[in-house]
Structures are given as C-alpha cells and as structure tokens.
Design a protein around this motif. Structure first.
Motif, PDB file in Angstrom:
ATOM      1  N   GLU A  86       0.817  -1.205   0.000  1.00  0.00           N
ATOM      2  CA  GLU A  86       0.000   0.000   0.000  1.00  0.00           C
ATOM      3  C   GLU A  86       0.855   1.261   0.000  1.00  0.00           C
ATOM      4  OE1 GLU A  86      -3.969   1.638   2.306  1.00  0.00           O
ATOM      5  OE2 GLU A  86      -2.884  -0.069   3.125  1.00  0.00           O
ATOM      6  N   LYS A  87       1.934   1.243   0.751  1.00  0.00           N
ATOM      7  CA  LYS A  87       2.826   2.402   0.797  1.00  0.00           C
ATOM      8  C   LYS A  87       3.420   2.682  -0.580  1.00  0.00           C
ATOM      9  CE  LYS A  87       6.860   4.145   3.273  1.00  0.00           C
ATOM     10  NZ  LYS A  87       7.890   3.851   4.273  1.00  0.00           N
ATOM     11  N   GLY A  88       3.796   1.642  -1.309  1.00  0.00           N
ATOM     12  CA  GLY A  88       4.334   1.804  -2.651  1.00  0.00           C
ATOM     13  C   GLY A  88       3.318   2.382  -3.617  1.00  0.00           C
ATOM     14  N   VAL A  89       2.056   1.952  -3.492  1.00  0.00           N
ATOM     15  CA  VAL A  89       0.994   2.490  -4.346  1.00  0.00           C
ATOM     16  C   VAL A  89       0.837   3.980  -4.087  1.00  0.00           C
ATOM     17  CG1 VAL A  89      -1.485   2.496  -4.801  1.00  0.00           C
ATOM     18  CG2 VAL A  89      -0.297   0.336  -4.509  1.00  0.00           C
ATOM     19  N   LYS A  90       0.713   4.340  -2.823  1.00  0.00           N
ATOM     20  CA  LYS A  90       0.493   5.741  -2.480  1.00  0.00           C
ATOM     21  C   LYS A  90       1.684   6.607  -2.871  1.00  0.00           C
ATOM     22  CE  LYS A  90      -2.986   4.892   0.980  1.00  0.00           C
ATOM     23  NZ  LYS A  90      -3.439   5.059   2.337  1.00  0.00           N
ATOM     24  N   SER A  91       2.887   6.084  -2.700  1.00  0.00           N
ATOM     25  CA  SER A  91       4.078   6.828  -3.097  1.00  0.00           C
ATOM     26  C   SER A  91       4.095   7.041  -4.610  1.00  0.00           C
ATOM     27  CB  SER A  91       5.330   6.065  -2.653  1.00  0.00           C
ATOM     28  OG  SER A  91       6.486   6.701  -3.125  1.00  0.00           O
ATOM     29  N   SER A  92       3.826   5.993  -5.375  1.00  0.00           N
ATOM     30  CA  SER A  92       3.807   6.110  -6.835  1.00  0.00           C
ATOM     31  C   SER A  92       2.708   7.054  -7.293  1.00  0.00           C
ATOM     32  CB  SER A  92       3.609   4.734  -7.476  1.00  0.00           C
ATOM     33  OG  SER A  92       4.750   3.941  -7.282  1.00  0.00           O
ATOM     34  N   PHE A  93       1.530   6.933  -6.690  1.00  0.00           N
ATOM     35  CA  PHE A  93       0.416   7.800  -7.061  1.00  0.00           C
ATOM     36  C   PHE A  93       0.754   9.258  -6.747  1.00  0.00           C
ATOM     37  CE2 PHE A  93      -3.621   9.953  -6.489  1.00  0.00           C
ATOM     38  CZ  PHE A  93      -4.300   9.574  -7.633  1.00  0.00           C
ATOM     39  N   ASN A  94       1.331   9.516  -5.574  1.00  0.00           N
ATOM     40  CA  ASN A  94       1.714  10.883  -5.207  1.00  0.00           C
ATOM     41  C   ASN A  94       2.764  11.444  -6.158  1.00  0.00           C
ATOM     42  OD1 ASN A  94      -0.050  11.072  -3.064  1.00  0.00           O
ATOM     43  ND2 ASN A  94       1.451  10.368  -1.569  1.00  0.00           N
ATOM     44  N   MET A  95       3.731  10.615  -6.543  1.00  0.00           N
ATOM     45  CA  MET A  95       4.757  11.052  -7.477  1.00  0.00           C
ATOM     46  C   MET A  95       4.118  11.414  -8.826  1.00  0.00           C
ATOM     47  SD  MET A  95       7.905   8.865  -9.105  1.00  0.00           S
ATOM     48  CE  MET A  95       6.735   7.906 -10.061  1.00  0.00           C
TER      49      MET A  95
END
Length: 122
Positions: A86-95
């Motif tokens: 989930e952290k990776g998804v949110k990080s990628s989405f934010n980027m």
C-alpha cells in the motif's frame, strides 16, 4: 491469452489484492482531483472528460473509467515501477500526481509516453 492449468495454479496472486478496493475508494473520495489530473496528463484523448474514476489498482498500475459526452471509456496507466504494498501504491500515485501538476502548470515537461484511451465501456 490462454494459460494452461499448471501456470494458473502456480501463479502468485497480486500483492495488492487484499487492499486494492480500499485504495480505489480512497483515491476516488479523497483524491478525485488528482485522479482527473493524472488522466489529463498521462492519457492521450481527443475529448474533455466530465468524470474520471479509478476502478482498480494492482502492482503494475491502475485502471480508470473516463466519462464524457461521447460515452464511458477505459484507460490503463502503468506505475513507473512495480509496487508491492500500500505504501508503494500511495508513493507512486503521489509522485505521478505531483508530476502531473508540474506538467499542467508548465513547470516541467512530460517525462513519459502518454497511454491511449481504450475501448468504449458502455
């Protein structure tokens, strides 16, 4: 593409499967403007979208339904790299969201190839 039964049974499930629905719900409810901005920057289209909804997310990217006067269309936007939690998804989405904002404001040039809008859904 068809797969043989052994390939299916040996396949590993997507690591996001247990929380994908909650991510989609959060993105559509709390980050709807960012979802729309990502669509407008990352997807090649000839019309103005009236509404954009994320419908699914997996380790490789996410799917959108794009509503316009022409109908509802689907788009698939890949992540820059595979994500596993989930952290990776949110990080990628934010980027992606931040980069889309910079492109929208002409602070940065697109550093990606736009994806094509897929077939009409309904």
């Amino acid at each position: 593409m068809w797969v043989i039964p052994s390939e299916y049974s040996d396949a590993e499930p997507d690591p996001l499967r247990n929380f994908a629905e909650s991510i989609v719900e959060e993105m559509n409810s709390k980050h709807a403007e960012d979802v729309h901005r990502i669509y407008s920057i990352y997807v090649e289209s000839d019309f103005q979208a009236t509404d954009v909804k994320m419908i699914w997310v997996d380790r490789l990217g996410f799917d959108l339904h794009v509503h316009s006067g022409e109908g509802t269309f689907a788009a698939r936007i890949p992540f820059a790299r595979e994500v596993s939690d989930e952290k990776g998804v949110k990080s990628s989405f934010n980027m992606m969201s931040h980069h889309a904002w910079e492109v929208e404001k002409s602070y940065a040039a697109p550093e990606f190839e736009k994806v094509e809008l897929l077939k009409k859904v309904r």
